[in-house]
Design a protein around this motif. Structure first.
Motif, short mmCIF file in Angstrom:
data_model
loop_
_atom_site.label_atom_id
_atom_site.label_comp_id
_atom_site.label_asym_id
_atom_site.label_seq_id
_atom_site.Cartn_x
_atom_site.Cartn_y
_atom_site.Cartn_z
N THR A 20 10.62 6.60 10.75
CA THR A 20 10.86 5.92 9.48
C THR A 20 9.82 4.87 9.16
O THR A 20 9.42 4.71 7.99
CB THR A 20 12.26 5.27 9.48
OG1 THR A 20 13.23 6.24 9.91
CG2 THR A 20 12.64 4.77 8.10
N ALA A 21 9.35 4.14 10.15
CA ALA A 21 8.44 3.01 9.89
C ALA A 21 7.17 3.44 9.14
O ALA A 21 6.77 2.76 8.18
CB ALA A 21 8.10 2.30 11.19
N PRO A 22 6.50 4.53 9.51
CA PRO A 22 5.30 4.91 8.75
C PRO A 22 5.60 5.24 7.29
O PRO A 22 4.76 4.98 6.41
CB PRO A 22 4.78 6.15 9.51
CG PRO A 22 5.33 6.03 10.87
CD PRO A 22 6.68 5.40 10.70
N VAL A 23 6.77 5.80 7.02
CA VAL A 23 7.15 6.11 5.64
C VAL A 23 7.37 4.83 4.85
O VAL A 23 6.92 4.70 3.70
CB VAL A 23 8.41 7.00 5.62
CG1 VAL A 23 8.86 7.25 4.19
CG2 VAL A 23 8.14 8.32 6.34
N VAL A 24 8.04 3.87 5.46
CA VAL A 24 8.29 2.60 4.78
C VAL A 24 6.97 1.87 4.50
O VAL A 24 6.77 1.31 3.42
CB VAL A 24 9.25 1.72 5.61
CG1 VAL A 24 9.34 0.31 5.03
CG2 VAL A 24 10.64 2.37 5.66
N ARG A 25 6.05 1.90 5.46
CA ARG A 25 4.74 1.28 5.22
C ARG A 25 4.01 1.98 4.09
O ARG A 25 3.35 1.33 3.27
CB ARG A 25 3.91 1.28 6.50
CG ARG A 25 4.38 0.28 7.54
CD ARG A 25 3.29 -0.01 8.56
NE ARG A 25 2.85 1.20 9.23
CZ ARG A 25 3.44 1.71 10.31
NH1 ARG A 25 4.50 1.11 10.83
NH2 ARG A 25 2.98 2.81 10.87
N ALA A 26 4.10 3.31 4.04
CA ALA A 26 3.44 4.04 2.95
C ALA A 26 4.05 3.68 1.60
O ALA A 26 3.35 3.59 0.59
CB ALA A 26 3.55 5.55 3.20
N LEU A 27 5.35 3.45 1.56
CA LEU A 27 5.99 3.02 0.32
C LEU A 27 5.55 1.60 -0.06
O LEU A 27 5.31 1.31 -1.23
CB LEU A 27 7.52 3.05 0.47
CG LEU A 27 8.16 4.44 0.39
CD1 LEU A 27 9.61 4.36 0.84
CD2 LEU A 27 8.09 4.99 -1.03
N CYS A 28 5.43 0.72 0.94
CA CYS A 28 4.98 -0.66 0.66
C CYS A 28 3.55 -0.68 0.12
O CYS A 28 3.22 -1.53 -0.72
CB CYS A 28 5.09 -1.50 1.93
SG CYS A 28 6.78 -1.89 2.44
N GLU A 29 2.71 0.24 0.59
CA GLU A 29 1.35 0.31 0.06
C GLU A 29 1.35 0.72 -1.41
O GLU A 29 0.52 0.26 -2.20
CB GLU A 29 0.53 1.32 0.87
CG GLU A 29 0.21 0.86 2.28
CD GLU A 29 -0.41 1.97 3.12
OE1 GLU A 29 -0.60 3.08 2.57
OE2 GLU A 29 -0.69 1.73 4.31
#
Length: 358
Positions: A20-29
């Motif tokens: 989940t963490a990489p997806v959340v970071r991609a959304l934050c970008e």
């Protein structure tokens, strides 16, 4: 106004965090200023390591997972009873969860992969997306479909998972044929930084000495390390919870290095079959020795994928217990090295979630 993403995470191992963490970071970008709230009972230190200090953590138990005896063995009867208790008063539980989601004021619920928050999001009229390589409905059905209460429980799970706008399935995943809202995305993984020079200096590694990470995905399985032989030319990074004083091991927590960087600085990984371990190793181009995980229905899909893209070999229980690791590792190191795979699933998942969040 900044959007607010509420992330609900299973606490059954660390793989749900790693997906989940990489997806959340991609959304934050893509959405600067996106607020993130994590609802889970996973350890705060692991959440901070993967999601960063900005994410708000709200302790919550939103699923059962499976009751583990250790990293390899499931307590089947205890798990079945835990599910039955979890579904007692299901409608009341869904209503209470919906109230908590409304109080948080989120714009979208992202679940990996508890189904209660999905049912609650539907009741609260909040959009929701599921993301995982497994779902608890299929896991429960694999072990418990013959039990008298299974029909009702499985129907409640199916309706909850089906209520999500999407169920994103990172490669590799279980088939999930019962669900019609699935969408396959590429592999999801964090990418680390190779700090091998720091490890060599800090640990006094010789130029020809190999570094092997031992990680069981947040589940305990301590071997009789005091009876292990020496490992010439190999240093093992092991969990600090082992209290290990073997001359060829290093306590991981004492290093103070993020896990993914330690992994990318290693020469091999010893683990149980799990999404995070297998995909992170494949992305780092590392060979894998994997322990048995008897009966776990996800294992065939993980092993088939890893053997197709990387180097992997099973590790028998007697070899794990006796520390007979050297010959296995040497065979893997002598095998042709495949190219590291690309972890493009996080960006694909973020692009799929973004229009729903907005």
């Amino acid at each position: 106004m900044a959007r607010h993403l509420v992330v609900t995470l299973s606490s059954h191992g660390f793989g749900h965090i790693g997906q989940t963490a990489p997806v959340v970071r991609a959304l934050c970008e893509r959405l600067p200023g996106l607020r993130v709230t994590l609802r889970t009972s996973a350890p705060a230190f692991k959440l901070r390591e993967r999601f960063g200090a900005e994410a708000r953590i709200v302790p919550a138990v939103t699923d059962v997972g499976m009751v583990q005896e250790n990293a390899q063995a499931i307590a089947l009867e205890a798990s079945a009873q835990a599910y039955q208790r979890f579904h007692d008063g299901w409608e009341r539980r869904v209503s209470e969860e919906a109230r908590q989601l409304v109080d948080l004021g989120g714009d979208l619920v992202l679940a990996n992969a508890p189904y209660l928050p999905l049912a609650a999001a539907q009741r609260a009229e909040l959009p929701a997306v599921a993301l995982c390589s497994i779902n608890w409905m299929d896991i429960y059905a694999h072990y418990f479909s013959a039990r008298p209460e299974a029909c009702v429980l499985l129907d409640e799970m199916r309706r909850a998972y089906s209520s999500a706008a999407l169920f994103l399935r990172p490669t590799p995943s279980m088939p999930m044929r019962t669900l019609t809202n699935g969408r396959v995305v590429g592999p999801i993984s964090d990418c680390g930084v190779n700090c091998r020079a720091w490890f060599a200096e800090h640990l006094g590694l010789r130029e020809d000495e190999r570094l092997v990470m031992v990680s069981l995905g947040g589940m305990e399985l301590c071997p009789p390390w005091a009876d292990w032989p020496r490992f010439p030319g190999v240093r093992l990074i092991v969990p600090g919870s082992w209290g290990c004083r073997h001359p060829d091991t290093v306590d991981f927590e004492a290093l103070g290095v993020p896990y993914v960087n330690a992994l990318w600085s290693s020469d091999a990984l010893i683990c149980k079959p799990g999404y995070g371990s297998f995909v992170e190793a494949a992305c780092a181009g590392l060979p894998v020795l994997y322990l048995a995980r008897p009966g776990w229905p996800e294992v065939p899909y993980l092993v088939q994928w890893l053997k197709a893209v990387g180097r992997a070999e099973p590790l028998e229980q007697r070899d794990w217990q006796g520390g007979d690791l050297s010959a296995h590792l040497q065979r893997l190191w002598e095998a042709p090295s495949p190219l590291p795979i690309s972890a493009d699933g996080a960006d694909e998942a973020a692009e799929a979630i973004l229009p729903i969040l907005l």
